[in-house]
Design a protein around this motif. Structure first.
Motif, short mmCIF file in Angstrom:
data_model
loop_
_atom_site.label_atom_id
_atom_site.label_comp_id
_atom_site.label_asym_id
_atom_site.label_seq_id
_atom_site.Cartn_x
_atom_site.Cartn_y
_atom_site.Cartn_z
N ARG A 34 0.86 -1.19 0.00
CA ARG A 34 0.00 0.00 0.00
C ARG A 34 0.89 1.23 0.00
O ARG A 34 1.59 1.50 0.98
N ASP A 35 0.88 1.92 -1.12
CA ASP A 35 1.68 3.13 -1.30
C ASP A 35 0.73 4.31 -1.20
O ASP A 35 0.04 4.62 -2.16
N GLY A 36 0.65 4.92 -0.04
CA GLY A 36 -0.38 5.94 0.20
C GLY A 36 -1.74 5.27 0.22
O GLY A 36 -1.96 4.34 0.99
N GLU A 37 -2.64 5.70 -0.65
CA GLU A 37 -3.96 5.08 -0.74
C GLU A 37 -4.03 4.07 -1.89
O GLU A 37 -5.08 3.49 -2.15
N ARG A 38 -2.92 3.88 -2.60
CA ARG A 38 -2.90 2.98 -3.76
C ARG A 38 -2.29 1.63 -3.37
O ARG A 38 -1.25 1.58 -2.72
N TYR A 39 -2.95 0.56 -3.78
CA TYR A 39 -2.43 -0.79 -3.55
C TYR A 39 -1.69 -1.25 -4.80
O TYR A 39 -2.03 -0.87 -5.92
N PHE A 40 -0.67 -2.08 -4.61
CA PHE A 40 0.04 -2.66 -5.75
C PHE A 40 0.44 -4.09 -5.39
O PHE A 40 0.48 -4.47 -4.22
N ALA A 41 0.69 -4.88 -6.42
CA ALA A 41 1.14 -6.25 -6.21
C ALA A 41 2.24 -6.56 -7.22
O ALA A 41 2.13 -6.21 -8.39
N THR A 42 3.29 -7.22 -6.72
CA THR A 42 4.40 -7.63 -7.58
C THR A 42 4.74 -9.07 -7.25
O THR A 42 4.30 -9.62 -6.24
N GLN A 43 5.57 -9.65 -8.10
CA GLN A 43 6.14 -10.95 -7.75
C GLN A 43 6.82 -10.80 -6.39
O GLN A 43 7.29 -9.71 -6.04
N ARG A 44 6.85 -11.89 -5.61
CA ARG A 44 7.39 -11.78 -4.26
C ARG A 44 8.91 -11.89 -4.25
O ARG A 44 9.59 -11.38 -3.35
N THR A 45 9.49 -12.56 -5.24
CA THR A 45 10.92 -12.82 -5.26
C THR A 45 11.65 -11.75 -6.08
O THR A 45 11.32 -11.51 -7.24
N CYS A 46 12.66 -11.17 -5.49
CA CYS A 46 13.44 -10.13 -6.17
C CYS A 46 14.20 -10.72 -7.36
O CYS A 46 14.69 -11.85 -7.30
#
Ligand code: FES
Length: 110
Positions: A34-46
């Motif tokens: 959660r970046d401010g009021e915006r949600y995001f999703a990425t792969q978990r592994t760098c």
């Protein structure tokens, strides 16, 4: 028309502003943030050396890997300093108190 497969992965109260948590959708491990009021999703592994991005931090629109500090855009997944590395990112929406993720990765540039 693009067919979307939204899956509930968390409740709104589960992710504080500036926090990142691990979630799994259709067997895919993701970092939900959660970046401010915006949600995001990425792969978990760098993409560098497999650091756990769900243990990362958010700083000024960037997800910072806890292992070596590589920084990725929370919007595009793109590595900030080296343009040829990019995380897989997923669309996120909020419906009621549920945070939902489309398990189909976002196309680059979408
Ligand atoms: S494992 Fe993520 S920056 Fe090295």
């Amino acid at each position: 028309m693009l067919f979307r497969k939204w899956r509930s992965v968390a409740k709104v109260g589960d992710v504080a502003p500036g926090a990142v948590i691990p979630v799994t959708v259709d067997g895919i491990d993701l970092a939900l943030g959660r970046d401010g009021e915006r949600y995001f999703a990425t792969q978990r592994t760098c993409v560098h050396r497999a650091g756990d991005l769900s243990q990362g931090t958010i700083r000024r629109g960037e997800l910072v890997c806890p292992q070596h500090g590589w920084r990725f855009s929370t919007e595009t997944g793109r590595l900030v300093s080296v343009m040829d590395h990019c995380l897989t990112v997923y669309d996120v929406r909020v419906r009621g108190d549920q945070i939902e993720v489309d398990p189909v990765p976002r196309k680059r540039g979408r």
